[in-house]
Design a protein around this motif. Structure first.
Motif, PDB file in Angstrom:
ATOM      1  N   GLY A  42       0.903  -1.288  -0.049  1.00  0.00           N
ATOM      2  CA  GLY A  42       0.053   0.048   0.015  1.00  0.00           C
ATOM      3  C   GLY A  42       0.955   1.402  -0.055  1.00  0.00           C
ATOM      4  O   GLY A  42       0.278   2.180  -0.243  1.00  0.00           O
ATOM      5  N   LEU A  43       2.137   1.066   0.158  1.00  0.00           N
ATOM      6  CA  LEU A  43       3.192   2.287   0.420  1.00  0.00           C
ATOM      7  C   LEU A  43       4.164   2.138  -0.278  1.00  0.00           C
ATOM      8  O   LEU A  43       5.393   2.491   0.311  1.00  0.00           O
ATOM      9  N   ARG A  44       4.308   1.290  -1.192  1.00  0.00           N
ATOM     10  CA  ARG A  44       5.699   1.020  -2.108  1.00  0.00           C
ATOM     11  C   ARG A  44       6.477   2.307  -2.524  1.00  0.00           C
ATOM     12  O   ARG A  44       5.715   3.026  -2.965  1.00  0.00           O
ATOM     13  N   ALA A  86       5.639  -4.188  -4.210  1.00  0.00           N
ATOM     14  CA  ALA A  86       4.555  -4.491  -3.321  1.00  0.00           C
ATOM     15  C   ALA A  86       3.416  -4.147  -3.971  1.00  0.00           C
ATOM     16  O   ALA A  86       3.096  -3.328  -5.090  1.00  0.00           O
ATOM     17  N   SER A  87       2.289  -4.441  -3.358  1.00  0.00           N
ATOM     18  CA  SER A  87       0.871  -4.083  -3.857  1.00  0.00           C
ATOM     19  C   SER A  87       0.541  -2.668  -3.544  1.00  0.00           C
ATOM     20  O   SER A  87       0.861  -2.378  -2.399  1.00  0.00           O
ATOM     21  N   GLN A  88       0.062  -1.851  -4.621  1.00  0.00           N
ATOM     22  CA  GLN A  88      -0.425  -0.426  -4.197  1.00  0.00           C
ATOM     23  C   GLN A  88      -1.867  -0.432  -3.717  1.00  0.00           C
ATOM     24  O   GLN A  88      -2.289   0.606  -2.982  1.00  0.00           O
ATOM     25  N   LYS A  89      -2.463  -1.344  -4.147  1.00  0.00           N
ATOM     26  CA  LYS A  89      -3.895  -1.478  -3.760  1.00  0.00           C
ATOM     27  C   LYS A  89      -4.236  -2.067  -2.666  1.00  0.00           C
ATOM     28  O   LYS A  89      -5.066  -1.596  -2.120  1.00  0.00           O
ATOM     29  N   TRP A  92      -1.462  -5.296   4.080  1.00  0.00           N
ATOM     30  CA  TRP A  92      -1.017  -6.466   4.506  1.00  0.00           C
ATOM     31  C   TRP A  92      -2.756  -7.214   4.863  1.00  0.00           C
ATOM     32  O   TRP A  92      -2.577  -8.406   4.861  1.00  0.00           O
ATOM     33  N   GLU A  93      -3.453  -6.362   5.297  1.00  0.00           N
ATOM     34  CA  GLU A  93      -4.665  -7.134   5.899  1.00  0.00           C
ATOM     35  C   GLU A  93      -5.378  -7.736   4.872  1.00  0.00           C
ATOM     36  O   GLU A  93      -6.267  -8.723   5.034  1.00  0.00           O
ATOM     37  N   LYS A  94      -4.978  -7.533   3.519  1.00  0.00           N
ATOM     38  CA  LYS A  94      -5.793  -8.283   2.519  1.00  0.00           C
ATOM     39  C   LYS A  94      -4.519  -9.233   1.755  1.00  0.00           C
ATOM     40  O   LYS A  94      -5.216  -9.756   0.636  1.00  0.00           O
ATOM     41  N   ILE A  95      -3.464  -9.314   2.089  1.00  0.00           N
ATOM     42  CA  ILE A  95      -2.700 -10.205   1.611  1.00  0.00           C
ATOM     43  C   ILE A  95      -2.577 -11.373   2.525  1.00  0.00           C
ATOM     44  O   ILE A  95      -2.492 -11.629   3.612  1.00  0.00           O
ATOM     45  N   ASP A  96      -2.530 -12.576   1.966  1.00  0.00           N
ATOM     46  CA  ASP A  96      -2.254 -13.971   2.556  1.00  0.00           C
ATOM     47  C   ASP A  96      -1.014 -14.067   2.900  1.00  0.00           C
ATOM     48  O   ASP A  96      -0.142 -14.509   1.896  1.00  0.00           O
ATOM     49  N   ALA A  97      -0.590 -14.035   4.159  1.00  0.00           N
ATOM     50  CA  ALA A  97       0.846 -14.288   4.645  1.00  0.00           C
ATOM     51  C   ALA A  97       1.252 -15.451   4.108  1.00  0.00           C
ATOM     52  O   ALA A  97       2.404 -15.474   3.643  1.00  0.00           O
ATOM     53  N   PRO A  98       0.805 -16.685   4.391  1.00  0.00           N
ATOM     54  CA  PRO A  98       1.391 -17.857   3.827  1.00  0.00           C
ATOM     55  C   PRO A  98       1.870 -17.989   2.671  1.00  0.00           C
ATOM     56  O   PRO A  98       2.827 -18.702   2.021  1.00  0.00           O
ATOM     57  N   SER A  99       0.868 -17.681   1.896  1.00  0.00           N
ATOM     58  CA  SER A  99       0.998 -17.445   0.246  1.00  0.00           C
ATOM     59  C   SER A  99       2.199 -16.552  -0.063  1.00  0.00           C
ATOM     60  O   SER A  99       2.878 -16.879  -1.134  1.00  0.00           O
ATOM     61  N   GLY A 121       8.341  -0.362  12.085  1.00  0.00           N
ATOM     62  CA  GLY A 121       7.435  -0.638  13.223  1.00  0.00           C
ATOM     63  C   GLY A 121       7.478  -2.298  13.546  1.00  0.00           C
ATOM     64  O   GLY A 121       8.445  -2.834  12.986  1.00  0.00           O
ATOM     65  N   ARG A 122       6.875  -2.755  14.530  1.00  0.00           N
ATOM     66  CA  ARG A 122       6.965  -3.774  14.798  1.00  0.00           C
ATOM     67  C   ARG A 122       5.399  -4.622  14.792  1.00  0.00           C
ATOM     68  O   ARG A 122       5.036  -5.545  15.535  1.00  0.00           O
ATOM     69  N   GLY A 123       4.401  -4.012  13.906  1.00  0.00           N
ATOM     70  CA  GLY A 123       3.061  -4.653  13.967  1.00  0.00           C
ATOM     71  C   GLY A 123       2.945  -5.985  13.074  1.00  0.00           C
ATOM     72  O   GLY A 123       4.225  -6.535  12.794  1.00  0.00           O
ATOM     73  N   ARG A 124       1.934  -6.172  12.713  1.00  0.00           N
ATOM     74  CA  ARG A 124       1.687  -7.401  11.984  1.00  0.00           C
ATOM     75  C   ARG A 124       2.331  -7.386  10.686  1.00  0.00           C
ATOM     76  O   ARG A 124       2.903  -8.374   9.991  1.00  0.00           O
TER      77      ARG A 124
END
Length: 326
Positions: A42-44, A86-89, A92-99, A121-124
């Motif tokens: 989202g912020l690439r 990275a995705s601009q649209k 990370w809430e919309k990205i499947d981390a395991p994939s 930061g140190r967030g998710r």
């Protein structure tokens, strides 16, 4: 096996994206194949460093969602250096981390090094981006607030037995009354945790702003200092601090042409900020030394500490676990 390096920071604005791009360029110049990855969904901004902002058709978000094959999202910058946006649209809430992890680890097998520009930061978002890394560089600028925030992330790593991290000083002066000196920072850090000291260099910023970082000459002070970090990555030989200090510029005056007389309360504030940064670093160091410390902020209890072993052994354990997981 490819080595995955995460570039992180406790706070934004410390030059993390510039460091990611520069590490990728420096490694490629030493004959390695490198994949530079922007994980700041989202912020690439990593595409701007390489002048690739108009060349991104697919990104890692598209690959995760199955809109393209992962290989189709890779952009070649020069021979031996590729880029994955990275995705601009989507955040990370919309990205499947395991994939994301599976795709990136699969792609990284084709390269000697994969360098990831992590969210600050140190967030998710940071945790999802950095969890697959073999080693992590925390970028610190010459301010106590930057050091304090980085120390908080170190504490998170230590508590999760991830000891393969180092501190990379960025944008430092030899002397400037407005910033913290390298010597002051070094007093609070173990030499084993320092990956390099990069000077303030207007030239590197000029190349980055123009999107021509790949063409920055190796003779400028920034890339000369970066060579010590390259040796550290390849051989684990500690950087030569005295030599790096000679590359730092000195700035004795303000932009108005005079050295400002700071009021007394500014010195008191500086002492308070230094004390806060030192306290956070002491917490991070306590786990490395095998000493318990109160951590009421997160658990209300003392943090359990594993048996005391050397930092080298802890890092080897972290690396072995990463290779086992992969």
């Amino acid at each position: 096996m490819s080595t995955i390096i995460a570039v992180a920071s406790g706070k934004g604005g410390v030059g993390k994206t510039l460091i990611t791009a520069s590490l990728a360029v420096a490694l490629q110049r030493r004959g390695h194949t490198v994949l530079a990855v922007d994980a700041d969904m989202g912020l690439r901004n990593l595409d701007l460093m390489f002048g690739m902002q108009d060349d991104v058709l697919f990104d890692i978000g598209d690959a995760v969602k199955g809109s393209c094959r992962p290989e189709e999202a890779i952009i070649s910058i020069v021979e031996g250096l590729d880029f994955l946006a990275a995705s601009q649209k989507h955040t990370w809430e919309k990205i499947d981390a395991p994939s994301y992890h599976y795709i990136l680890e699969t792609l990284s097998k084709e390269y000697d090094y994969t360098v990831i520009d992590c969210p600050p930061g140190r967030g998710r978002a940071f945790k999802d981006a950095a969890v697959i890394a073999d080693r992590t560089f925390f970028v610190v600028e010459p301010t106590w607030s930057s050091m304090r925030d980085a120390a908080r992330v170190m504490q998170y790593f230590n508590k999760h037995k991830r000891f393969n991290y180092d501190v990379l000083f960025n944008n430092f002066y030899g002397r400037d009354p407005g910033y913290v000196s390298v010597q002051e920072m070094l007093q609070l850090l173990s030499p084993e945790t320092i990956a390099g000291i990069l000077p303030h260099d207007p030239d590197i910023h000029a190349f980055a702003q123009k999107g021509t970082l790949i063409h920055a000459p190796a003779s400028i002070p920034f890339f000369m200092a970066m060579e010590e970090t390259m040796v550290y990555i390849e051989t684990k030989e500690s950087p030569h601090i005295d030599g790096l200090l000679t590359l730092l510029p000195e700035k004795e005056t303000s932009l108005l042409g005079y050295s400002p007389e700071l009021p007394q309360n500014n010195f008191q504030s500086d002492g308070i900020m230094k004390g806060l940064a030192a306290a956070e670093l002491q917490k991070a160091a306590a786990i490395l030394r095998g000493v318990s410390f109160p951590d009421k902020e997160e658990t209300g209890e003392k943090t359990p500490i594993p048996p005391q072993i050397s930092l080298r052994q802890r890092r080897q354990q972290s690396m072995s676990w990463r290779h086992y997981r992969r």
